[in-house]
Scaffold this active site. Structure first.
Site, PDB file in Angstrom:
ATOM      1  N   THR A 189      -3.057   8.613   3.699  1.00  0.00           N
ATOM      2  CA  THR A 189      -2.921   9.239   5.014  1.00  0.00           C
ATOM      3  C   THR A 189      -1.465   9.597   5.266  1.00  0.00           C
ATOM      4  OG1 THR A 189      -4.816   8.049   5.933  1.00  0.00           O
ATOM      5  CG2 THR A 189      -3.205   8.875   7.498  1.00  0.00           C
ATOM      6  N   GLY A 190      -1.242  10.778   5.856  1.00  0.00           N
ATOM      7  CA  GLY A 190       0.107  11.209   6.197  1.00  0.00           C
ATOM      8  C   GLY A 190       0.522  12.446   5.423  1.00  0.00           C
ATOM      9  N   ASP A 212      -0.822   7.939  -2.084  1.00  0.00           N
ATOM     10  CA  ASP A 212      -0.546   7.638  -0.686  1.00  0.00           C
ATOM     11  C   ASP A 212       0.958   7.683  -0.460  1.00  0.00           C
ATOM     12  OD1 ASP A 212      -1.014   6.954   1.942  1.00  0.00           O
ATOM     13  OD2 ASP A 212      -2.088   5.098   1.502  1.00  0.00           O
ATOM     14  N   LYS A 218       3.679  -0.214   5.109  1.00  0.00           N
ATOM     15  CA  LYS A 218       2.865   0.950   5.424  1.00  0.00           C
ATOM     16  C   LYS A 218       2.218   0.744   6.795  1.00  0.00           C
ATOM     17  CE  LYS A 218       0.066   2.610   2.352  1.00  0.00           C
ATOM     18  NZ  LYS A 218       0.400   3.996   2.792  1.00  0.00           N
ATOM     19  N   GLY A 219       1.737   1.831   7.365  1.00  0.00           N
ATOM     20  CA  GLY A 219       0.989   1.701   8.600  1.00  0.00           C
ATOM     21  C   GLY A 219       1.549   2.430   9.795  1.00  0.00           C
ATOM     22  N   LEU A 220       2.712   3.078   9.645  1.00  0.00           N
ATOM     23  CA  LEU A 220       3.227   3.820  10.792  1.00  0.00           C
ATOM     24  C   LEU A 220       2.333   5.012  11.115  1.00  0.00           C
ATOM     25  CD1 LEU A 220       7.113   3.747  10.320  1.00  0.00           C
ATOM     26  CD2 LEU A 220       5.634   2.198  11.603  1.00  0.00           C
ATOM     27  N   GLU A 234      -6.221   2.029   4.202  1.00  0.00           N
ATOM     28  CA  GLU A 234      -5.322   2.275   3.076  1.00  0.00           C
ATOM     29  C   GLU A 234      -5.252   1.053   2.159  1.00  0.00           C
ATOM     30  OE1 GLU A 234      -2.109   5.496   4.874  1.00  0.00           O
ATOM     31  OE2 GLU A 234      -1.751   3.355   5.141  1.00  0.00           O
TER      32      GLU A 234
END
Length: 235
Positions: A37-38, A92, A105-107, A114
């Site tokens: 994601t992102g 990722d 990770k996770g922002l 994920e």
């Protein structure tokens, strides 16, 4: 990007060569591929869509509704993860990368899904700007912790008792809600010299769903800088 001066390219787009290399070097016909994601993941999805259009056969699984929507707009099909026993490679991004290739990770708000994809993957490939490489995790970036909405303030108290400053993530004046219906606290721990220990301690708190420390999951990281281009790091 052909014919463009690097100064004309937005900073978030400059890691595209690393995303393309990740796909070209690690994705092969017939694979099960996890999509992160992102921005970095979306750049990989762009390249994957080109390969699929040219005839490559892939089974794709996604780490977020956001990525799934993006992939479907490019004509890609997304499979149910419950029908997949393992993932060959996941591509990722990351918010921080330490010398052991452990990550924060996770922002982007998708850390739970994920981490599930990463744990199922033979190879977790990280794409990022070179400035995401740090000597120690946490000095500049808060640690996202996904929590149950039920009694979330009590969970925050436990996180605070561990020496962090938990801040409930907000969006447009309301708490941010993850794909799975949870809250996220962005926790300022300062430097995290032992991410494995801290991950274990956080995960024992009732109410914590998952934390954004990804320890021992990364196969390699491909980063981009204007000075050196694409660099690949492995242990």
């Amino acid at each position: 990007m052909v014919g463009l001066d690097m100064d004309e390219i937005p900073p978030w787009l400059r890691k595209r060569p690393a995303a393309v290399k990740a796909v070209d070097d690690y994705v092969e016909d017939g694979m099960v591929v996890g999509l992160g994601t992102g921005n970095a993941a979306n750049m990989a999805v762009d390249r994957i869509a080109e390969l699929v259009k040219d005839g490559m056969r892939l089974t794709l699984v996604s780490s977020s509704n956001q990525t799934e929507d993006y992939a479907r707009k490019l004509g890609l099909g997304i499979s149910d993860l419950n029908r997949v026993e393992r993932i060959d490679v996941t591509i990722d991004g990351a918010d921080e990368i330490d010398p052991n290739l452990d990550l924060i990770k996770g922002l982007g708000g998708a850390l739970l899904k994920e981490k599930i994809l990463a744990s199922m993957s033979d190879k977790e490939i990280i794409v990022a700007d070179d400035f995401k490489r740090v000597g120690v995790l946490g000095a500049a970036t808060p640690l996202p912790v996904e929590v149950c909405r039920f009694a979330c303030e009590r969970t925050a108290e436990k996180l605070r008792s561990m020496g962090s400053e938990p801040v409930l993530r907000m969006r447009e004046g309301s708490p941010f809600i993850t794909d799975e219906g949870h809250y996220i606290y962005d926790c300022k721990f300062g430097s995290i010299p032992d991410p494995r220990r801290l991950e274990g301690e956080i995960d024992t708190i009732p109410g914590v769903v998952e934390c954004g420390l990804f320890v021992g999951l990364t196969y390699c990281a491909l980063t981009y800088s204007d000075d050196t281009g694409v660099n690949e790091y492995r242990l």
